[in-house]
Design a protein around this motif. Structure first.
Motif, PDB file in Angstrom:
ATOM      1  N   ARG A 225       0.854  -1.195   0.000  1.00  0.00           N
ATOM      2  CA  ARG A 225       0.000   0.000   0.000  1.00  0.00           C
ATOM      3  C   ARG A 225       0.891   1.246   0.000  1.00  0.00           C
ATOM      4  O   ARG A 225       1.978   1.245   0.594  1.00  0.00           O
ATOM      5  CB  ARG A 225      -0.882   0.021   1.256  1.00  0.00           C
ATOM      6  CG  ARG A 225      -2.035  -0.988   1.198  1.00  0.00           C
ATOM      7  CD  ARG A 225      -2.746  -1.125   2.523  1.00  0.00           C
ATOM      8  NE  ARG A 225      -1.878  -1.721   3.534  1.00  0.00           N
ATOM      9  CZ  ARG A 225      -1.401  -1.119   4.603  1.00  0.00           C
ATOM     10  NH1 ARG A 225      -1.723   0.127   4.897  1.00  0.00           N
ATOM     11  NH2 ARG A 225      -0.604  -1.737   5.452  1.00  0.00           N
ATOM     12  N   VAL A 226       0.400   2.281  -0.677  1.00  0.00           N
ATOM     13  CA  VAL A 226       1.168   3.527  -0.758  1.00  0.00           C
ATOM     14  C   VAL A 226       0.337   4.645  -0.145  1.00  0.00           C
ATOM     15  O   VAL A 226      -0.823   4.853  -0.538  1.00  0.00           O
ATOM     16  CB  VAL A 226       1.503   3.859  -2.236  1.00  0.00           C
ATOM     17  CG1 VAL A 226       2.293   5.163  -2.331  1.00  0.00           C
ATOM     18  CG2 VAL A 226       2.280   2.711  -2.894  1.00  0.00           C
ATOM     19  N   ALA A 227       0.926   5.334   0.834  1.00  0.00           N
ATOM     20  CA  ALA A 227       0.228   6.473   1.443  1.00  0.00           C
ATOM     21  C   ALA A 227       0.556   7.725   0.640  1.00  0.00           C
ATOM     22  O   ALA A 227       1.713   7.948   0.265  1.00  0.00           O
ATOM     23  CB  ALA A 227       0.688   6.645   2.882  1.00  0.00           C
ATOM     24  N   LEU A 228      -0.471   8.532   0.363  1.00  0.00           N
ATOM     25  CA  LEU A 228      -0.291   9.769  -0.397  1.00  0.00           C
ATOM     26  C   LEU A 228      -0.759  10.944   0.444  1.00  0.00           C
ATOM     27  O   LEU A 228      -1.644  10.795   1.294  1.00  0.00           O
ATOM     28  CB  LEU A 228      -1.125   9.724  -1.686  1.00  0.00           C
ATOM     29  CG  LEU A 228      -0.939   8.522  -2.611  1.00  0.00           C
ATOM     30  CD1 LEU A 228      -1.938   8.572  -3.766  1.00  0.00           C
ATOM     31  CD2 LEU A 228       0.492   8.484  -3.157  1.00  0.00           C
ATOM     32  N   THR A 229      -0.183  12.122   0.171  1.00  0.00           N
ATOM     33  CA  THR A 229      -0.649  13.331   0.849  1.00  0.00           C
ATOM     34  C   THR A 229      -0.929  14.388  -0.209  1.00  0.00           C
ATOM     35  O   THR A 229      -0.087  14.619  -1.093  1.00  0.00           O
ATOM     36  CB  THR A 229       0.424  13.855   1.831  1.00  0.00           C
ATOM     37  OG1 THR A 229       0.693  12.814   2.760  1.00  0.00           O
ATOM     38  CG2 THR A 229      -0.033  15.087   2.585  1.00  0.00           C
ATOM     39  N   HIS A 230      -2.098  15.012  -0.118  1.00  0.00           N
ATOM     40  CA  HIS A 230      -2.461  16.101  -1.030  1.00  0.00           C
ATOM     41  C   HIS A 230      -1.507  17.258  -0.754  1.00  0.00           C
ATOM     42  O   HIS A 230      -1.359  17.685   0.390  1.00  0.00           O
ATOM     43  CB  HIS A 230      -3.921  16.515  -0.776  1.00  0.00           C
ATOM     44  CG  HIS A 230      -4.483  17.370  -1.857  1.00  0.00           C
ATOM     45  ND1 HIS A 230      -4.187  18.702  -1.970  1.00  0.00           N
ATOM     46  CD2 HIS A 230      -5.327  17.078  -2.874  1.00  0.00           C
ATOM     47  CE1 HIS A 230      -4.826  19.203  -3.019  1.00  0.00           C
ATOM     48  NE2 HIS A 230      -5.531  18.227  -3.586  1.00  0.00           N
ATOM     49  N   THR A 231      -0.804  17.761  -1.793  1.00  0.00           N
ATOM     50  CA  THR A 231       0.255  18.740  -1.512  1.00  0.00           C
ATOM     51  C   THR A 231      -0.291  20.121  -1.143  1.00  0.00           C
ATOM     52  O   THR A 231       0.443  20.960  -0.625  1.00  0.00           O
ATOM     53  CB  THR A 231       1.210  18.887  -2.721  1.00  0.00           C
ATOM     54  OG1 THR A 231       0.437  19.212  -3.877  1.00  0.00           O
ATOM     55  CG2 THR A 231       2.008  17.638  -2.981  1.00  0.00           C
ATOM     56  N   GLU A 232      -1.571  20.375  -1.371  1.00  0.00           N
ATOM     57  CA  GLU A 232      -2.130  21.692  -0.988  1.00  0.00           C
ATOM     58  C   GLU A 232      -2.934  21.630   0.302  1.00  0.00           C
ATOM     59  O   GLU A 232      -2.813  22.487   1.176  1.00  0.00           O
ATOM     60  CB  GLU A 232      -3.020  22.223  -2.120  1.00  0.00           C
ATOM     61  CG  GLU A 232      -2.183  22.690  -3.306  1.00  0.00           C
ATOM     62  CD  GLU A 232      -2.974  22.790  -4.595  1.00  0.00           C
ATOM     63  OE1 GLU A 232      -4.224  22.685  -4.559  1.00  0.00           O
ATOM     64  OE2 GLU A 232      -2.329  22.967  -5.651  1.00  0.00           O
ATOM     65  N   THR A 233      -3.734  20.563   0.480  1.00  0.00           N
ATOM     66  CA  THR A 233      -4.616  20.510   1.665  1.00  0.00           C
ATOM     67  C   THR A 233      -4.052  19.633   2.778  1.00  0.00           C
ATOM     68  O   THR A 233      -4.511  19.682   3.908  1.00  0.00           O
ATOM     69  CB  THR A 233      -5.990  19.939   1.271  1.00  0.00           C
ATOM     70  OG1 THR A 233      -5.785  18.595   0.813  1.00  0.00           O
ATOM     71  CG2 THR A 233      -6.656  20.763   0.181  1.00  0.00           C
ATOM     72  N   GLY A 234      -3.073  18.769   2.433  1.00  0.00           N
ATOM     73  CA  GLY A 234      -2.520  17.853   3.431  1.00  0.00           C
ATOM     74  C   GLY A 234      -3.397  16.628   3.652  1.00  0.00           C
ATOM     75  O   GLY A 234      -3.061  15.745   4.460  1.00  0.00           O
TER      76      GLY A 234
END
Ligand SMILES: Cc1cc2nc3c(=O)[nH]c(=O)nc-3n(C[C@H](O)[C@H](O)[C@H](O)COP(=O)(O)OP(=O)(O)OC[C@H]3O[C@@H](n4cnc5c(N)ncnc54)[C@H](O)[C@@H]3O)c2cc1C
Length: 350
Positions: A225-234
């Motif tokens: 599984r890959v965790a992602l983070t929205h670069t503007e909202t976090g």
């Protein structure tokens, strides 16, 4: 002064073993000069090693060819006249002695002596930009990839690709028919890759922007599984993946070459129409150099290499002709041609 023997002193030393350096070595042999290549890595090929699986179409005289095969062909040609090849040494220092011989020092401390130098250092010593995630390297043997050498491993898999440039988008498109699902993650909303491939990718891939990879989870050595983070909202997101391809580009390092006093412009070291730098006896070819009509392609590197070698020859022997005789009439090939004709006969008989 060092007590090296005359045989230590080469006519031409080529710094860098990419397409420019390999072709320069061949052509330098055509011009009967004793030649050495010094390559920082442990293999020839240069930047082409970063896209071994890609099919190259735009090299004259060779049909569409897998880049890895093209490297093999070029390497064989480079070795035609048995140049000395030194691997694993980055050239750093240069000193021109009073007798005109250049003394090059490498980062391992070795010295090389030469009457001329052809700089074919391309994009420098490139290092792939890896994920800045603690422990990510433990997945590299299983399913975290920074280069692709075998497309078939992605057949029927869910593949996550991170990156927004041409390479990332090209890989996504190549996997369209092969993979079960392609997910493309990019930290910006806009892709820097060319418009058309991006449009093609959007027709089939799941595109997640602007997101960055923030964590990798799975077993001891495989990502699941890959965790992602929205670069503007976090805002966090998580996706499942069988294979992860990271295509974030390369760090370039020219080391000490740029401190030799060579004149430079934005895109490289300046040369004149004969590939001469501002330092007498030092020439350049390929992506390392720049001039008005510079072509940043393999074909352009070949042309530069011919001109640089001819200039080196004339530097050593001002009365020499300004180009080698054509290969079909070059006496250096008389003996070698017999073997080629024999091979051809055998092929026709089989
Ligand atoms: C993704 C991608 C796809 C491409 N596809 C194509 C294509 O289809 N067709 C095409 O024509 N072109 C293509 N190109 C461009 C092509 O790869 C380059 O133009 C070519 O590699 C330039 O060759 P070069 O020999 O000048 O430099 P490089 O290939 O960069 O080789 C330079 C070599 O010098 C070595 N070096 C650097 N510094 C030192 C040092 N101090 N001491 C010793 N060694 C050193 C490096 O390790 C390297 O091996 C592509 C480029 C990219 C990025």
């Amino acid at each position: 002064m060092d007590t090296q023997q005359d045989w230590d002193i080469y006519d031409v030393t080529i710094v860098g073993g990419g397409p420019a350096g390999m072709y320069a070595a061949f052509y330098s042999g055509m011009r009967a000069m004793r030649t050495k290549i010094i390559e920082a890595k442990r293999e020839l090929g240069g930047f082409m090693r970063t896209y071994p699986e890609k099919i190259v179409w735009d090299v004259g005289g060779v049909g569409p060819v897998r880049c890895e095969r093209l490297i093999e062909i070029l390497e064989k040609q480079a070795r035609t006249f048995d140049p000395a090849i030194v691997f694993g040494q980055a050239v750093a220092g240069m000193n021109r002695r009073e007798d005109g011989v250049f003394e090059l020092t490498s980062t391992t401390g070795e010295r090389h002596y030469t009457r001329t130098v052809i700089l074919c250092a391309g994009r420098g010593m490139t290092q792939v930009q890896k994920l800045d995630i603690h422990g990510a390297n433990r997945y590299e043997l299983a399913n975290l990839h920074y280069t692709i050498t075998d497309l078939s491993r992605f057949a029927g898999k869910r593949v996550l690709i991170s990156g927004g440039g041409d390479s990332a988008v090209d890989w996504a498109n190549e996997l369209e028919k092969l993979a079960k699902e392609v997910i493309v993650v990019h930290r910006r909303s806009e892709f820097t890759a060319h418009e058309r491939p991006v449009a093609q990718m959007r027709t089939f891939a799941k595109v997640l922007t602007p997101y960055r990879i923030s964590g990798l989870y799975g077993s001891a050595d495989r990502i699941a599984r890959v965790a992602l983070t929205h670069t503007e909202t976090g805002e966090p997101e998580e996706v499942e993946a069988d294979e992860v391809i990271v295509s974030h580009g390369y760090d370039r390092d020219f080391g000490n070459l740029v401190n030799w006093g060579l004149e430079r412009e934005d895109y490289g070291v300046s040369v004149d129409a004969k590939m001469r730098t501002n330092l007498p006896g030092i020439f350049g070819a390929g992506d390392f150099i720049t001039y008005g009509s510079k072509v940043r392609l393999i074909a352009g590197a070949f042309n530069d290499a011919v001109l640089a070698v001819n200039s080196a020859k004339m530097f050593l022997e001002p009365s020499a002709t300004d180009m080698a005789g054509v290969s079909s009439h070059n006496e250096r090939f008389f003996e070698k041609n017999k073997a080629v004709i024999e091979e051809e006969k055998q092929r026709q008989q089989n």
